[in-house]
Design a protein around this motif. Structure first.
Motif, PDB file in Angstrom:
ATOM      1  N   GLU A  13      22.878 -46.395 -31.229  1.00 25.62           N
ATOM      2  CA  GLU A  13      22.961 -47.088 -32.520  1.00 25.62           C
ATOM      3  C   GLU A  13      22.114 -48.357 -32.509  1.00 25.62           C
ATOM      4  OE1 GLU A  13      24.281 -45.892 -35.325  1.00 25.62           O
ATOM      5  OE2 GLU A  13      24.644 -44.113 -34.088  1.00 25.62           O
ATOM      6  N   SER A  14      22.117 -49.073 -31.398  1.00 30.62           N
ATOM      7  CA  SER A  14      21.302 -50.291 -31.283  1.00 30.62           C
ATOM      8  C   SER A  14      19.811 -49.970 -31.350  1.00 30.62           C
ATOM      9  CB  SER A  14      21.595 -51.019 -29.966  1.00 30.62           C
ATOM     10  OG  SER A  14      22.916 -51.462 -29.945  1.00 30.62           O
ATOM     11  N   VAL A  15      19.405 -48.902 -30.670  1.00 30.67           N
ATOM     12  CA  VAL A  15      17.992 -48.523 -30.639  1.00 30.67           C
ATOM     13  C   VAL A  15      17.535 -48.061 -32.023  1.00 30.67           C
ATOM     14  CG1 VAL A  15      16.361 -46.837 -29.664  1.00 30.67           C
ATOM     15  CG2 VAL A  15      17.953 -48.045 -28.168  1.00 30.67           C
ATOM     16  N   LYS A  16      18.432 -47.440 -32.788  1.00 31.40           N
ATOM     17  CA  LYS A  16      18.086 -46.979 -34.136  1.00 31.40           C
ATOM     18  C   LYS A  16      17.708 -48.144 -35.048  1.00 31.40           C
ATOM     19  CE  LYS A  16      20.944 -42.867 -33.926  1.00 31.40           C
ATOM     20  NZ  LYS A  16      22.123 -42.158 -34.396  1.00 31.40           N
ATOM     21  N   MET A  17      18.293 -49.316 -34.804  1.00 33.29           N
ATOM     22  CA  MET A  17      18.033 -50.480 -35.654  1.00 33.29           C
ATOM     23  C   MET A  17      17.143 -51.490 -34.946  1.00 33.29           C
ATOM     24  SD  MET A  17      21.727 -51.083 -37.280  1.00 33.29           S
ATOM     25  CE  MET A  17      22.852 -50.297 -36.125  1.00 33.29           C
ATOM     26  N   LYS A  18      16.289 -51.042 -34.112  1.00 38.44           N
ATOM     27  CA  LYS A  18      15.510 -51.891 -33.241  1.00 38.44           C
ATOM     28  C   LYS A  18      14.210 -52.406 -33.847  1.00 38.44           C
ATOM     29  CE  LYS A  18      12.577 -48.344 -32.030  1.00 38.44           C
ATOM     30  NZ  LYS A  18      12.028 -48.395 -33.336  1.00 38.44           N
ATOM     31  N   ALA A  19      13.662 -53.374 -33.147  1.00 42.41           N
ATOM     32  CA  ALA A  19      12.317 -53.863 -33.462  1.00 42.41           C
ATOM     33  C   ALA A  19      11.442 -53.643 -32.232  1.00 42.41           C
ATOM     34  CB  ALA A  19      12.362 -55.340 -33.815  1.00 42.41           C
ATOM     35  N   GLU A  20      11.944 -52.839 -31.314  1.00 46.47           N
ATOM     36  CA  GLU A  20      11.292 -52.594 -30.027  1.00 46.47           C
ATOM     37  C   GLU A  20      10.031 -51.753 -30.201  1.00 46.47           C
ATOM     38  OE1 GLU A  20       9.983 -52.159 -26.488  1.00 46.47           O
ATOM     39  OE2 GLU A  20      11.526 -53.581 -27.005  1.00 46.47           O
ATOM     40  N   ASN A  21       9.006 -52.087 -29.427  1.00 38.30           N
ATOM     41  CA  ASN A  21       7.778 -51.297 -29.517  1.00 38.30           C
ATOM     42  C   ASN A  21       7.209 -50.939 -28.148  1.00 38.30           C
ATOM     43  OD1 ASN A  21       6.879 -53.743 -28.666  1.00 38.30           O
ATOM     44  ND2 ASN A  21       5.451 -54.086 -30.345  1.00 38.30           N
ATOM     45  N   LYS A  22       8.026 -50.988 -27.117  1.00 35.89           N
ATOM     46  CA  LYS A  22       7.559 -50.645 -25.773  1.00 35.89           C
ATOM     47  C   LYS A  22       7.933 -49.205 -25.443  1.00 35.89           C
ATOM     48  CE  LYS A  22       7.102 -55.066 -23.673  1.00 35.89           C
ATOM     49  NZ  LYS A  22       5.975 -55.478 -24.429  1.00 35.89           N
ATOM     50  N   ARG A  23       6.935 -48.476 -24.914  1.00 37.39           N
ATOM     51  CA  ARG A  23       7.195 -47.124 -24.427  1.00 37.39           C
ATOM     52  C   ARG A  23       7.909 -47.256 -23.089  1.00 37.39           C
ATOM     53  NH1 ARG A  23       4.166 -42.576 -25.443  1.00 37.39           N
ATOM     54  NH2 ARG A  23       3.126 -42.656 -27.436  1.00 37.39           N
ATOM     55  N   LEU A  24       9.023 -46.568 -22.949  1.00 32.25           N
ATOM     56  CA  LEU A  24       9.791 -46.630 -21.715  1.00 32.25           C
ATOM     57  C   LEU A  24       9.859 -45.263 -21.069  1.00 32.25           C
ATOM     58  CD1 LEU A  24      12.744 -48.864 -22.926  1.00 32.25           C
ATOM     59  CD2 LEU A  24      10.761 -49.574 -21.581  1.00 32.25           C
ATOM     60  N   TYR A  25       9.911 -45.282 -19.744  1.00 32.43           N
ATOM     61  CA  TYR A  25       9.926 -44.074 -18.933  1.00 32.43           C
ATOM     62  C   TYR A  25      10.933 -44.316 -17.819  1.00 32.43           C
ATOM     63  CZ  TYR A  25       8.020 -40.664 -15.615  1.00 32.43           C
ATOM     64  OH  TYR A  25       7.867 -39.637 -14.727  1.00 32.43           O
ATOM     65  N   ALA A  26      11.939 -43.460 -17.707  1.00 32.95           N
ATOM     66  CA  ALA A  26      12.960 -43.627 -16.673  1.00 32.95           C
ATOM     67  C   ALA A  26      13.119 -42.325 -15.895  1.00 32.95           C
ATOM     68  CB  ALA A  26      14.293 -44.030 -17.294  1.00 32.95           C
ATOM     69  N   PHE A  27      13.313 -42.459 -14.591  1.00 32.76           N
ATOM     70  CA  PHE A  27      13.515 -41.280 -13.754  1.00 32.76           C
ATOM     71  C   PHE A  27      14.327 -41.670 -12.530  1.00 32.76           C
ATOM     72  CE2 PHE A  27       9.661 -43.319 -12.370  1.00 32.76           C
ATOM     73  CZ  PHE A  27       9.684 -43.221 -10.989  1.00 32.76           C
ATOM     74  N   ARG A  28      14.698 -40.661 -11.766  1.00 33.68           N
ATOM     75  CA  ARG A  28      15.480 -40.876 -10.542  1.00 33.68           C
ATOM     76  C   ARG A  28      14.571 -40.797  -9.327  1.00 33.68           C
ATOM     77  NH1 ARG A  28      20.353 -39.596 -12.388  1.00 33.68           N
ATOM     78  NH2 ARG A  28      20.406 -38.145 -14.104  1.00 33.68           N
ATOM     79  N   GLU A  29      14.895 -41.605  -8.349  1.00 36.22           N
ATOM     80  CA  GLU A  29      14.200 -41.514  -7.072  1.00 36.22           C
ATOM     81  C   GLU A  29      15.139 -41.986  -5.972  1.00 36.22           C
ATOM     82  OE1 GLU A  29      10.782 -44.069  -5.229  1.00 36.22           O
ATOM     83  OE2 GLU A  29       9.888 -42.471  -6.465  1.00 36.22           O
ATOM     84  N   GLU A  30      15.447 -41.077  -5.064  1.00 31.45           N
ATOM     85  CA  GLU A  30      16.297 -41.367  -3.904  1.00 31.45           C
ATOM     86  C   GLU A  30      17.596 -42.073  -4.298  1.00 31.45           C
ATOM     87  OE1 GLU A  30      13.925 -43.439  -1.039  1.00 31.45           O
ATOM     88  OE2 GLU A  30      12.417 -41.852  -0.983  1.00 31.45           O
ATOM     89  N   GLY A  31      18.261 -41.525  -5.306  1.00 30.23           N
ATOM     90  CA  GLY A  31      19.558 -42.054  -5.699  1.00 30.23           C
ATOM     91  C   GLY A  31      19.514 -43.266  -6.605  1.00 30.23           C
ATOM     92  N   ARG A  32      18.324 -43.702  -6.989  1.00 27.48           N
ATOM     93  CA  ARG A  32      18.193 -44.861  -7.861  1.00 27.48           C
ATOM     94  C   ARG A  32      17.592 -44.421  -9.193  1.00 27.48           C
ATOM     95  NH1 ARG A  32      14.530 -48.837  -4.675  1.00 27.48           N
ATOM     96  NH2 ARG A  32      13.417 -46.885  -4.510  1.00 27.48           N
ATOM     97  N   VAL A  33      17.866 -45.196 -10.242  1.00 27.26           N
ATOM     98  CA  VAL A  33      17.241 -44.977 -11.534  1.00 27.26           C
ATOM     99  C   VAL A  33      16.176 -46.047 -11.700  1.00 27.26           C
ATOM    100  CG1 VAL A  33      17.579 -45.029 -14.031  1.00 27.26           C
ATOM    101  CG2 VAL A  33      19.292 -43.930 -12.575  1.00 27.26           C
ATOM    102  N   LEU A  34      14.949 -45.612 -11.958  1.00 27.07           N
ATOM    103  CA  LEU A  34      13.836 -46.536 -12.147  1.00 27.07           C
ATOM    104  C   LEU A  34      13.358 -46.457 -13.592  1.00 27.07           C
ATOM    105  CD1 LEU A  34      11.890 -45.624  -8.888  1.00 27.07           C
ATOM    106  CD2 LEU A  34      13.459 -47.535  -9.229  1.00 27.07           C
ATOM    107  N   VAL A  35      13.092 -47.617 -14.194  1.00 22.16           N
ATOM    108  CA  VAL A  35      12.626 -47.679 -15.579  1.00 22.16           C
ATOM    109  C   VAL A  35      11.341 -48.482 -15.616  1.00 22.16           C
ATOM    110  CG1 VAL A  35      13.175 -48.374 -17.940  1.00 22.16           C
ATOM    111  CG2 VAL A  35      15.021 -47.637 -16.404  1.00 22.16           C
ATOM    112  N   PHE A  36      10.338 -47.924 -16.293  1.00 21.31           N
ATOM    113  CA  PHE A  36       9.051 -48.594 -16.450  1.00 21.31           C
ATOM    114  C   PHE A  36       8.682 -48.601 -17.913  1.00 21.31           C
ATOM    115  CE2 PHE A  36       9.072 -46.778 -12.213  1.00 21.31           C
ATOM    116  CZ  PHE A  36       8.625 -47.838 -11.428  1.00 21.31           C
ATOM    117  N   ASN A  37       7.877 -49.606 -18.307  1.00 24.95           N
ATOM    118  CA  ASN A  37       7.298 -49.514 -19.644  1.00 24.95           C
ATOM    119  C   ASN A  37       5.839 -49.117 -19.462  1.00 24.95           C
ATOM    120  OD1 ASN A  37       5.832 -51.861 -19.088  1.00 24.95           O
ATOM    121  ND2 ASN A  37       7.160 -53.166 -20.293  1.00 24.95           N
ATOM    122  N   LYS A  38       5.361 -48.292 -20.383  1.00 26.08           N
ATOM    123  CA  LYS A  38       3.985 -47.790 -20.273  1.00 26.08           C
ATOM    124  C   LYS A  38       3.085 -48.625 -21.143  1.00 26.08           C
ATOM    125  CE  LYS A  38       5.106 -42.894 -20.102  1.00 26.08           C
ATOM    126  NZ  LYS A  38       4.610 -41.627 -20.499  1.00 26.08           N
TER     127      LYS A  38
END
Length: 172
Positions: A147-172
């Motif tokens: 719901e928060s993202v639906k009303m956002k002003a955000e403009n960053k592309r985000l990419y999240a994945f798992r690696e060795e038990g951790r969640v990593l998030v990057f913006n492209k």
């Protein structure tokens, strides 16, 4: 409210959404957020090369299930798409959904479809199993962040994945 703060809050909500989805659903291998198109891309991995017939069956079942769910909820999604890529003996299957009409229950439906259709070949991250109370909290958090993202002003592309038990998030 300071606009600089608002932008950081929107980014935090977007990042939290991706992290929450990956924590809640170990079947989701990676997730992308494209703010320009306002879509989430969920990637699942099949341990093996799927045939054209298997992919067509999965696509038909997934897309029709999502459409039926949305018609029951009286919603008209803008984007429902399934694509795939074969690499190194694995099949990466990507479901694209517009954020505007997406809800947590539909995410749960999509994940369950993959659990049932791919079952033993679905690559999942082995992790500590969340107890029922934690699952409910994660579901509520995902719904709130959506719901928060639906009303956002955000403009960053985000990419999240798992690696060795951790969640990593990057913006492209």
């Amino acid at each position: 409210m300071d606009l600089r703060y608002k932008g950081k809050e929107d980014l935090t909500n977007s990042v939290s959404l991706l992290i929450s989805i990956l924590i809640r659903y170990p079947e989701v291998a990676k997730i992308n957020f494209d703010p320009e198109k306002n879509i989430l891309k969920f990637t699942f991995i099949h341990a093996g090369v799927m045939t054209e017939a298997e992919i067509a069956g999965l696509k038909d079942k997934a897309l029709s299930s999502i459409q039926v769910y949305n018609s029951l909820e009286y919603k008209a999604p803008r984007i429902i798409n399934l694509d795939y890529k074969i690499s190194d003996g694995f099949t990466m299957i990507e479901i694209q959904r517009d954020v505007d009409t997406l809800v947590q229950e539909e995410i749960a439906l999509i994940v369950e479809l993959f659990r049932q259709y791919i079952s033993k070949n679905l690559v999942t991250e082995e992790s500590e199993q969340l107890v029922e109370e934690d699952l409910e909290v994660q579901d509520e958090l995902i719904e709130h962040m959506l719901e928060s993202v639906k009303m956002k002003a955000e403009n960053k592309r985000l990419y999240a994945f798992r690696e060795e038990g951790r969640v990593l998030v990057f913006n492209k």
